[in-house]
Write a protein that holds these residues in place. Structure first.
Motif, PDB file in Angstrom:
ATOM      1  N   UNK A 233      55.008 -27.672  36.270  1.00 41.19           N
ATOM      2  CA  UNK A 233      56.005 -26.868  35.574  1.00 41.19           C
ATOM      3  C   UNK A 233      57.336 -27.588  35.656  1.00 41.19           C
ATOM      4  N   UNK A 234      58.231 -27.240  34.735  1.00 39.06           N
ATOM      5  CA  UNK A 234      59.500 -27.950  34.691  1.00 39.06           C
ATOM      6  C   UNK A 234      60.616 -27.005  35.101  1.00 39.06           C
ATOM      7  N   UNK A 235      60.768 -26.799  36.395  1.00 38.68           N
ATOM      8  CA  UNK A 235      61.871 -25.973  36.855  1.00 38.68           C
ATOM      9  C   UNK A 235      62.194 -26.322  38.298  1.00 38.68           C
ATOM     10  N   UNK A 236      63.288 -25.815  38.773  1.00 39.67           N
ATOM     11  CA  UNK A 236      63.768 -26.184  40.092  1.00 39.67           C
ATOM     12  C   UNK A 236      62.749 -25.867  41.179  1.00 39.67           C
ATOM     13  N   UNK A 237      62.158 -24.672  41.106  1.00 42.67           N
ATOM     14  CA  UNK A 237      61.237 -24.264  42.165  1.00 42.67           C
ATOM     15  C   UNK A 237      60.022 -25.197  42.194  1.00 42.67           C
ATOM     16  N   UNK A 238      59.572 -25.588  41.011  1.00 40.64           N
ATOM     17  CA  UNK A 238      58.430 -26.486  40.938  1.00 40.64           C
ATOM     18  C   UNK A 238      58.730 -27.819  41.611  1.00 40.64           C
ATOM     19  N   UNK A 239      59.890 -28.400  41.267  1.00 42.35           N
ATOM     20  CA  UNK A 239      60.249 -29.693  41.873  1.00 42.35           C
ATOM     21  C   UNK A 239      60.413 -29.535  43.381  1.00 42.35           C
ATOM     22  N   UNK A 240      61.084 -28.473  43.745  1.00 45.49           N
ATOM     23  CA  UNK A 240      61.374 -28.257  45.156  1.00 45.49           C
ATOM     24  C   UNK A 240      60.086 -28.050  45.954  1.00 45.49           C
ATOM     25  N   UNK A 241      59.131 -27.367  45.331  1.00 44.78           N
ATOM     26  CA  UNK A 241      57.867 -27.144  46.012  1.00 44.78           C
ATOM     27  C   UNK A 241      57.154 -28.467  46.240  1.00 44.78           C
ATOM     28  N   UNK A 242      57.164 -29.307  45.216  1.00 43.22           N
ATOM     29  CA  UNK A 242      56.496 -30.603  45.367  1.00 43.22           C
ATOM     30  C   UNK A 242      57.162 -31.412  46.470  1.00 43.22           C
ATOM     31  N   UNK A 243      58.483 -31.371  46.502  1.00 44.26           N
ATOM     32  CA  UNK A 243      59.223 -32.129  47.520  1.00 44.26           C
ATOM     33  C   UNK A 243      58.910 -31.598  48.915  1.00 44.26           C
ATOM     34  N   UNK A 244      58.990 -30.291  49.081  1.00 47.79           N
ATOM     35  CA  UNK A 244      58.797 -29.743  50.424  1.00 47.79           C
ATOM     36  C   UNK A 244      57.336 -29.852  50.843  1.00 47.79           C
ATOM     37  N   UNK A 245      56.438 -29.827  49.835  1.00 48.03           N
ATOM     38  CA  UNK A 245      55.010 -29.979  50.165  1.00 48.03           C
ATOM     39  C   UNK A 245      54.754 -31.357  50.785  1.00 48.03           C
ATOM     40  N   UNK A 246      55.375 -32.387  50.191  1.00 42.26           N
ATOM     41  CA  UNK A 246      55.205 -33.729  50.751  1.00 42.26           C
ATOM     42  C   UNK A 246      55.764 -33.815  52.162  1.00 42.26           C
ATOM     43  N   UNK A 247      56.909 -33.149  52.364  1.00 45.02           N
ATOM     44  CA  UNK A 247      57.477 -33.131  53.713  1.00 45.02           C
ATOM     45  C   UNK A 247      56.535 -32.425  54.679  1.00 45.02           C
ATOM     46  N   UNK A 248      55.912 -31.375  54.189  1.00 42.17           N
ATOM     47  CA  UNK A 248      55.010 -30.601  55.041  1.00 42.17           C
ATOM     48  C   UNK A 248      53.806 -31.449  55.461  1.00 42.17           C
ATOM     49  N   UNK A 249      53.314 -32.291  54.528  1.00 41.36           N
ATOM     50  CA  UNK A 249      52.197 -33.175  54.883  1.00 41.36           C
ATOM     51  C   UNK A 249      52.622 -34.114  56.010  1.00 41.36           C
ATOM     52  N   UNK A 250      53.846 -34.683  55.895  1.00 42.82           N
ATOM     53  CA  UNK A 250      54.347 -35.565  56.961  1.00 42.82           C
ATOM     54  C   UNK A 250      54.564 -34.781  58.254  1.00 42.82           C
ATOM     55  N   UNK A 251      55.030 -33.549  58.105  1.00 40.51           N
ATOM     56  CA  UNK A 251      55.251 -32.723  59.301  1.00 40.51           C
ATOM     57  C   UNK A 251      53.922 -32.444  59.998  1.00 40.51           C
ATOM     58  N   UNK A 252      52.875 -32.244  59.196  1.00 37.96           N
ATOM     59  CA  UNK A 252      51.548 -32.027  59.786  1.00 37.96           C
ATOM     60  C   UNK A 252      51.145 -33.242  60.608  1.00 37.96           C
ATOM     61  N   UNK A 253      51.510 -34.430  60.115  1.00 41.69           N
ATOM     62  CA  UNK A 253      51.238 -35.660  60.858  1.00 41.69           C
ATOM     63  C   UNK A 253      51.974 -35.666  62.186  1.00 41.69           C
ATOM     64  N   UNK A 254      53.231 -35.229  62.174  1.00 43.13           N
ATOM     65  CA  UNK A 254      53.999 -35.161  63.426  1.00 43.13           C
ATOM     66  C   UNK A 254      53.381 -34.136  64.382  1.00 43.13           C
ATOM     67  N   UNK A 255      52.936 -33.021  63.816  1.00 40.33           N
ATOM     68  CA  UNK A 255      52.324 -31.987  64.664  1.00 40.33           C
ATOM     69  C   UNK A 255      51.006 -32.472  65.268  1.00 40.33           C
ATOM     70  N   UNK A 256      50.413 -33.483  64.623  1.00 42.62           N
ATOM     71  CA  UNK A 256      49.146 -34.009  65.145  1.00 42.62           C
ATOM     72  C   UNK A 256      49.346 -34.725  66.471  1.00 42.62           C
ATOM     73  N   UNK A 257      50.594 -35.137  66.756  1.00 44.06           N
ATOM     74  CA  UNK A 257      50.835 -35.967  67.938  1.00 44.06           C
ATOM     75  C   UNK A 257      50.320 -35.318  69.226  1.00 44.06           C
ATOM     76  N   UNK A 258      50.570 -34.034  69.365  1.00 41.54           N
ATOM     77  CA  UNK A 258      50.143 -33.388  70.619  1.00 41.54           C
ATOM     78  C   UNK A 258      48.620 -33.339  70.710  1.00 41.54           C
ATOM     79  N   UNK A 259      47.966 -33.184  69.570  1.00 38.06           N
ATOM     80  CA  UNK A 259      46.496 -33.154  69.592  1.00 38.06           C
ATOM     81  C   UNK A 259      45.930 -34.552  69.848  1.00 38.06           C
ATOM     82  N   UNK A 260      46.604 -35.562  69.288  1.00 36.44           N
ATOM     83  CA  UNK A 260      46.152 -36.939  69.528  1.00 36.44           C
ATOM     84  C   UNK A 260      46.290 -37.263  71.008  1.00 36.44           C
TER      85      UNK A 260
END
Lengths: 381, 277, 218
Positions: A233-260
């Protein structure tokens, strides 16, 4: 098929009795798959991966895996793996070099769709010219896909890390893919002593209800979960969701540290951390560096070794701390681009002390003598 | 899906959106509805962001209304106009990537077979002509050749409509479109024949103008895929935007060029007769 | 003691199998070992090498044995046709090392190289491995066994008991052995030759013993 029992992962990784076997890396990873309670395995043949998924096929024929087939190519294999994971199954697949590149579009999808895929990468050189020999340039490309990356030094680590990867990847606060990488031939076809856990003990099954995103099985209401989506979709929320989703994937990687830390152990194994010259390496290069370090110390040189086992999430704090003392850091690598040296340089303050040599690529061996030469040159500076 | 999973917890009636309440109270889940019931129930799709007069959007609406078990159906789409609409269906659906919808669906179907051995979970691939016949031809064929239990529905608008009206393998010979500035040089890919030769137990073609027949074909295709093997349904869905005709002419055009064909294997014939559809 | 062995030959001669057997036997003797095969995408008769490190302590080094102390040449093409991954074929061999060559012909190595090898004080052993394999086992596929026997005779690097155990494990058909697809195909050829696995194992051991005795007594 023998009767098997589910055991606690931590018991399996740390306390289970171990039997000594003399295995090549491809056999070791298949031994891991046999104990990993895998539902579906799909792969496409490619050297030096093939023997691993042949044996996985035999394990399927014996009944230890529920479904298995040869896919049509790596892109579609990785797609089918995604589908199986979206349907709530635990999967195994593996590929090498050119196969990794052919499948590449799927890796960010796995991460973005929060699929805890475990994929073995038996790294190999890529074309052109055509080669089937060891070279781990593909890890440098995989590093920025959102996947987590383990780099095993030998068949033993390949066995252990493959099993551990399932448990780390499937944590609800992680739930992203893990690539377990080894250098082709130097690990896949190298026969060494591997200590394996009992054959009749397996990991607990994957529980789809722990997935942080809905499993695509129409067992939860689709309404509002998929509607008015942010996709395309072409709107602010759509772009923002994509951006924060990518950050969330990286954050999941950081959260993996304690399990690793809990299941896999140390991100970095250090010998002689206070040495004047520190070798930092991963995979086979770490094995060669260890021999070089021993030779150098026998000759009275002050040399240490840091073997990095986890490339993503990158152990930045540890590397920064390690980089403070040594006068020179030598990073031997089995690829032409020097992705590990690049990574270390970008994380530490005084990157001038990092020497990204020797680099051996295209299938050749890195004799410890090459590393020795760098040590001698480094001392002369 | 168990029907009670979708119901609204007591106390939440006021805050749940109206269309959710409609779906819970009047949706198609578990009711065995079809085209003939349109207008009497809350449909799986409420609105869509596609062009006025879009044949593809109508085909998705009709297909959604014809699913034999919407409560246990998962749709796998691919990049294209369909991927803009599909996420708005009140049904689990997946945007794969471009061209890998069939292989992803195969993995999904196998996983669901393992997890629900006693339950039908219909996995339907619904994608455009470019997605199926061009970029995704290999996995489409291979799922058929492997006899995967999948239904493949092609929404054939004879072009890449989402990217700006480029020629596709399903465009007719001579068609002047973007990337075929002097007219397409080879005929429409004979997908129905290929499907038949590749092991599909049921192959049919229809246009979006033929709603009742389309609905019956969807039901047949999904039932046969569930019990026997791969099935293929090709729906002609004219595109007013890229073929530059009036939005009111979509159905007329569809009717003019409609080719109805139905191939049913003997095994599928028996099944369809027993199910009386 | 630390040994680094390079076996060079042509695909199909059994360098990979020989290295695996020797490594397995070493592990059975309580030592550490790493075995690495090296071959291209080609099939039979292409240059193939395997590398083996045996030590009383844990072994880390991987890849080609660039500076071996033992080289075993399975085929004359390695010496005079460049069918190996180093040129000359003895490149990297450490001084006072051991060179075992499958050949009855002692004038195989050019004069220049012979003088180099003399400078390095290399112990050169010639074994008619292919001929002995034919005589004892009735197949050239047992060449690798004769070569192993010769090596053990000179060095006692592993015990014959452990080697017998390794061979029994490898050929009994009870465990599946994985080296490469081609190795599996050659296994089938061998199995067809002998009606019983026991016979195959015995012939292999006999080939080893003949070479062992002759080099030990030499």
């Amino acid at each position: 098929m023998m009767e098997r029992k589910v055991v606690d992962p931590e018991y399996m990784f740390k306390r289970a009795p171990r039997e000594k076997k003399f295995l090549i890396g491809n056999e070791a990873v298949a031994e891991a798959v046999k104990r990993a309670n895998v539902d579906i395995a799909i792969a496409y043949p490619i050297t030096p991966q093939s023997e691993a998924t042949h044996i996985v096929g035999d394990i399927y024929a014996e009944g230890y895996i529920k479904d298995y087939y040869r896919g049509e190519d790596e892109f579609n294999v990785m797609s089918a793996i995604a589908g199986a994971r979206m349907g709530g199954a635990r999967t195994f697949t593996a590929t090498s070099g050119p196969g990794t590149l052919r499948a590449f579009e799927m890796f960010p999808l796995w991460a973005g769709a929060r699929l805890p895929v475990v994929c073995a990468f038996m790294c190999r050189g890529v074309n052109s010219p055509l080669t089937i020999q060891p070279d781990n340039i593909e890890i440098g490309w995989l590093m920025d896909t959102g996947m987590l990356i383990f780099h095993a030094e030998n068949p033993q680590e390949f066995f252990d890390m493959t099993l551990q990867a399932y448990i780390v990847a499937e944590q609800p606060d992680v739930h992203i893919p893990i690539g377990v990488c080894v250098d082709g031939f130097f690990v896949t076809h190298t026969r060494e002593i591997v200590e394996v856990t009992p054959e009749d003990e397996m990991l607990p099954p994957y529980d789809p209800s722990t997935s942080p995103v809905p499993i695509m099985d129409m067992e939860v209401p689709p309404i509002r979960q998929m509607r008015d989506p942010f996709v395309m979709k072409s709107n602010y929320i759509s772009y923002n969701t994509h951006a924060s989703w990518q950050q969330e994937v990286r954050a999941a990687g950081e959260r993996a540290k304690k399990h690793i830390a809990r299941y896999v152990g140390k991100f970095i194994e250090v010998t002689n951390p206070d040495a004047e010259i520190l070798l930092i390496a991963s995979g086979t290069a770490a094995a060669q560096a260890r021999v070089a370090m021993e030779q150098a110390r026998e000759k009275g040189m002050d040399v240490g070794l840091a073997k990095i086992r986890v490339i993503r999430p990158f152990p930045e704090d540890e590397v920064r701390e390690l980089a403070e003392n040594p006068r020179i850091i030598i990073v031997p690598e089995h690829n032409i681009v020097g992705w590990l040296a690049r990574e270390i340089k970008s994380r530490i303050d005084n990157s001038g002390k990092v020497r990204g040599h020797p680099r051996v690529f295209g299938g050749m061996t890195m004799p410890p003598e090459f590393i020795m030469e760098e040590i001698v040159n480094g001392r002369a500076r | 899906m168990k029907k009670n999973i979708a119901t609204i917890s007591p106390g939440f009636e006021d805050i749940m959106p109206e269309e959710y309440q409609d779906l819970v109270n009047d949706g198609p889940y578990g009711r065995g509805l079809g085209i003939k019931n349109l207008g009497t129930f809350k449909e799986l799709i409420e609105e869509h962001p596609l062009c006025a007069g879009c044949g593809l959007a109508l085909a998705i609406r009709l297909t959604a209304a014809s699913l034999p078990a919407p409560e246990d159906t998962i749709i796998v789409g691919t990049t294209g106009c369909n991927s803009i609409l599909m996420p708005q269906l009140a049904i689990h659906n997946i945007h794969s990537l471009f061209g890998n919808q069939s292989s992803l669906a195969a993995g999904l179907k196998r996983a669901l077979k393992l997890r629900y051995p006693d339950k039908n979970k219909d996995v339907v691939v619904m994608a455009g002509d470019g997605g199926i016949a061009d970029i995704g031809l290999s996995p489409t064929l291979h799922t058929w050749l492997r006899r995967e239990n999948l239904t493949t529905i092609m929404l054939d608008n004879e072009s890449y409509s989402n990217t700006g009206g480029q020629e596709s393998g399903m465009s007719c010979e001579g068609a002047v479109l973007n990337m075929a500035p002097t007219g397409k040089k080879f005929p429409k890919i004979p997908m129905p024949e290929i499907a038949k030769d590749s092991g599909c137990a049921y192959v049919a073609t229809v246009s979006v103008a033929n709603a009742r027949r389309l609905g019956r074909m969807v039901k047949r295709a999904i039932l046969v895929a569930r019990e026997i093997g791969p099935t293929y349904l090709q729906i002609f869905v004219p595109c007013p935007t890229n073929y530059k005709f009036s939005t009111s002419e979509t159905l007329k055009r569809a009717k003019e060029r409609e080719k109805i064909m139905e191939y049913i294997s003997s095994e599928a014939e028996k099944l369809i007769k027993e199910a009386n559809i | 003691m630390k040994s680094s062995i390079r076996m060079s030959g042509l695909g199909g001669q059994g360098m990979v199998t020989a290295a695996n057997l020797l490594g397995t036997a070493a592990v059975k003797d309580g030592k550490y070992s790493i075995v690495i095969p090296f071959f291209g995408a080609e099939k039979r008769l292409a240059p193939t090498e395997s590398y083996l490190r045996i030590s009383d302590e844990e072994v880390y080094e991987k890849g080609e044995a660039v500076y071996p102390n033992i080289i075993m040449v399975f085929h004359k093409d390695v010496i005079d046709k460049g069918k190996c991954y180093t040129m000359p074929f003895y490149e990297g061999l450490q001084s006072e090392g051991l060179l075992i060559i499958n050949s009855a012909n002692k004038v195989l190595i050019p004069e220049y190289d012979i003088s180099k090898l003399r400078e390095l004080k290399i112990n050169i052993i010639y074994v008619s491995a292919s001929k002995i394999a034919m005589e004892v086992a009735g197949t050239e596929l047992a060449t690798n066994m004769v070569m192993l026997g010769a090596l053990i005779g000179v060095t006692e690097i592993v015990t014959l008991e452990s080697m017998e155990k390794a061979i029994t494990e490898r050929f009994s058909g009870k465990t599946k052995f994985i080296a490469s697809g081609t190795t599996a195909a050659l296994d089938d050829v061998l199995k067809k030759k002998y009606t019983k696995a026991a016979q195959l194992i015995e012939k292999n051991m006999e080939a080893i013993r003949v070479a062992y005795t002759s080099t030990k007594n030499a």
